[in-house]
Write an enzyme that holds these catalytic residues in place. Structure first.
Site, PDB file in Angstrom:
ATOM      1  N   GLU A 173      31.308  36.420  40.195  1.00 16.39           N
ATOM      2  CA  GLU A 173      30.374  37.243  40.729  1.00 16.39           C
ATOM      3  C   GLU A 173      28.920  36.839  40.644  1.00 16.39           C
ATOM      4  OE1 GLU A 173      34.214  38.994  40.759  1.00 16.39           O
ATOM      5  OE2 GLU A 173      33.271  38.069  39.315  1.00 16.39           O
ATOM      6  N   GLU A 190      45.451  43.185  45.801  1.00 14.88           N
ATOM      7  CA  GLU A 190      45.475  41.363  45.753  1.00 14.88           C
ATOM      8  C   GLU A 190      45.955  40.947  46.990  1.00 14.88           C
ATOM      9  OE1 GLU A 190      43.703  40.204  43.654  1.00 14.88           O
ATOM     10  OE2 GLU A 190      43.577  41.723  41.990  1.00 14.88           O
TER      11      GLU A 190
END
Length: 554
Positions: free
Chosen positions: A371, A115
């Site tokens: 997405e 991350e």
């Protein structure tokens, strides 16, 4: 597993077509309307973060406060800065550019290697490369130097010890002061090990130091070397032994951005072997994981046996990847199938059981993921199909209706009853809104197709900016041409990782002569003499640049 595949495929196409068939053309005025509405969405979310949550990482939109999640980096600010550039807000971009130079990375805290790389290093690099366009004063050695590049390098140096493993696949956690924590697990997910090349490669190309790109490539190659005889991989691996500890292959959860970085890494850094790897994976995925109606399910990586009829929301990136590879029919088929789920719930659950036609218990939430929107953006750009604009408008209206609060936008705890959660992840600002905006803003600079470029001179010679952009997995855009500004070959010639020289072979010249149907040979040779990079040459359109490895985006 699924009784009538052709019937299901036809139904999904008919469903999507029927929903939008009476809508007609998506007019220019409607496109402008949604573009402005998306911009309003961004500022409602962004201003709420600044008012209620900054300097914490993320906003809690129900309680109107903030909290730290991924390392106390003021993460939403770092993640949002290039969205400010996307919207053309140079004033706020400049203000944030100055603020984030003071990020404190010298703290005794454990952070996610994955991350931190995609969100923080990716955000810093993108902002660094967009600074000149956003009218930030840069020095004469930019983009090879700059305060945000320095910060990205310093943070990458803190992550590098995680790659000191038997396989070269990194640990999942690092302490910013002490390195890998004592007792840190040897198990990481595939995406966690294979999602570094865009960021680390960019650092190597801008600084001339090859160690970052080499580390990322080593991890990618290590994962490839552990594939099964049928070219599938598991979703979790032991980074010391190289043994798979979770045997299900998926296109999404635990794997997705590994596939993404093979394709985008090949394009950015001219590593054709990575594209070859992805092509082999796609053949295996089509053979063992496709249900024949647009969906892909879990399969055992050794046997190819389908194990679970599950759809994961992270799967929704895959049509976008297929679009980049020029597989438009497959991309459309899968995207249409996925959008039937969005229409069913007005959002997309984290996991969905295709056999039972029901959300997986405990995974019914929608955390504002990007997405599905990302894939719509890629396919819309490639096809100019108005149906995709109606899909994007559908998604925007759903989020605006179901997720908006007085203090921003919140995740859904359950897509079935639209129960609200209390979290606005930073990727909502970085990805979800950015991709929505780009769908409706057809003239955005990020859509550059290589037709035009801005010449930039450095101590290493000339390079060409604004030829095109590749997004990291957090939607931070990297200017392709910038990677040729600072050094042409930072690796020594004996290394197996040598950067390719910025020149064209006779075979490439012949290939270019055949493909550029509207360009005469004299003009072509004039272009070549200017020593353009094959992937950043301003004489090549976006589609032609993406056809370098035989995968033509049309």
């Amino acid at each position: 597993m699924f009784c009538d595949k052709e019937f299901i495929l036809i139904i999904s196409f008919l469903f999507v077509s029927h929903v939008y068939c009476n809508e007609g053309q998506f007019s220019t005025s409607k496109r402008l309307q949604y573009k402005n509405r998306v911009k309003q969405m961004f500022y409602h979310a962004y201003d709420s973060y600044l008012k209620y949550a900054y300097p914490y990482d993320e906003l809690r939109p129900l309680t109107c406060d903030g909290y730290d999640t991924w390392g106390s980096y003021s993460l939403s600010l770092v993640d949002a800065i290039d969205t400010l550039a996307t919207l053309g807000n140079s004033t706020e971009f400049s203000r944030v550019y100055t603020i984030i130079q003071s990020l404190d990375i010298e703290r005794d805290i454990n952070v996610s290697v994955f991350e931190t790389n995609i969100r923080v290093i990716g955000g810093l690099l993108s902002a660094h490369l967009l600074a000149k366009r956003m009218n930030v004063s840069v020095n004469s050695t930019w983009p090879c130097t700059g305060p945000l590049l320095d910060l990205a390098v310093a943070l990458a140096n803190k992550l590098l010890p995680a790659f000191d493993t038997e396989t070269g696949i990194p640990y999942g956690t690092i302490n910013l002061v002490w390195g890998v924590p004592i007792g840190e697990t040897n198990i990481t997910c595939t995406a966690g090990g294979g999602t570094f090349l865009i960021e680390f490669g960019t650092i190597s190309r801008l600084t001339g130091d090859p160690k970052y790109e080499r580390a990322a490539l080593k991890a990618l190659r290590a994962l490839w070397s552990k594939r099964s005889s049928i070219n599938l991989i598991g979703n979790h691996i032991n980074i010391q032994t190289g043994e798979w500890t979770a045997n299900d292959c998926t296109i999404g959860t635990g794997v997705d951005s590994y596939f993404e970085y093979l394709v985008k890494g090949a394009l950015l850094f001219r590593h054709p072997e990575l594209m070859d790897m992805m092509n082999e994976y796609i053949k295996a995925i089509d053979t063992h994981m496709s249900d024949g109606s647009g969906w892909f399910v879990f399969a055992n990586y050794q046997q190819g046996r389908k194990t679970m009829p599950l759809f994961a929301s992270l799967d929704a990136f895959y049509p976008g990847l297929l679009t980049l590879l020029g597989k438009l029919d497959r991309a459309r088929e899968t995207l249409y199938a996925y959008h039937t789920m969005w229409r069913k719930y007005g959002s997309m659950p984290e996991f969905y059981n295709l056999a039972q036609q029901e959300c997986m218990q405990g995974r019914e939430g929608y955390p504002l993921r990007p997405e599905h929107i990302e894939s719509i953006m890629y396919l819309s750009k490639a096809t100019d199909d108005d149906t995709l604009l109606f899909m994007a408008a559908d998604i925007f209206d759903s989020i605006e209706s179901c997720c908006k609060t007085s203090c921003g936008y919140t995740s859904l705890k359950n897509v079935k009853d639209h129960q609200l959660d209390n979290r606005m992840e930073s990727f909502f600002l970085a990805e979800t809104i950015k991709y929505l905006y780009l769908i409706f803003d057809e003239n955005n600079f990020l859509h550059a197709n290589g037709e035009y470029a801005t010449e930039h001179r450095t101590a290493s010679g000339s390079c060409f900016l604004d030829t095109g952009y590749v997004y990291n997995t957090e939607a931070h855009p990297i200017d392709i041409g910038s990677l040729d500004c600072c050094t042409s070959s930072p690796f020594d010639e004996t290394s197996s990782d040598v950067f390719e020289k910025n020149s064209l072979s006779k075979e490439q010249i012949r290939w270019l002569g055949n493909i550029l149907l509207n360009q005469d040979k004299e003009e072509l040779h004039a272009v070549i003499k200017k020593n353009y990079s094959l992937l950043t040459c301003s004489a090549l359109t976006f589609e032609q640049r993406f056809s370098l490895y035989g995968e033509i985006l049309t």
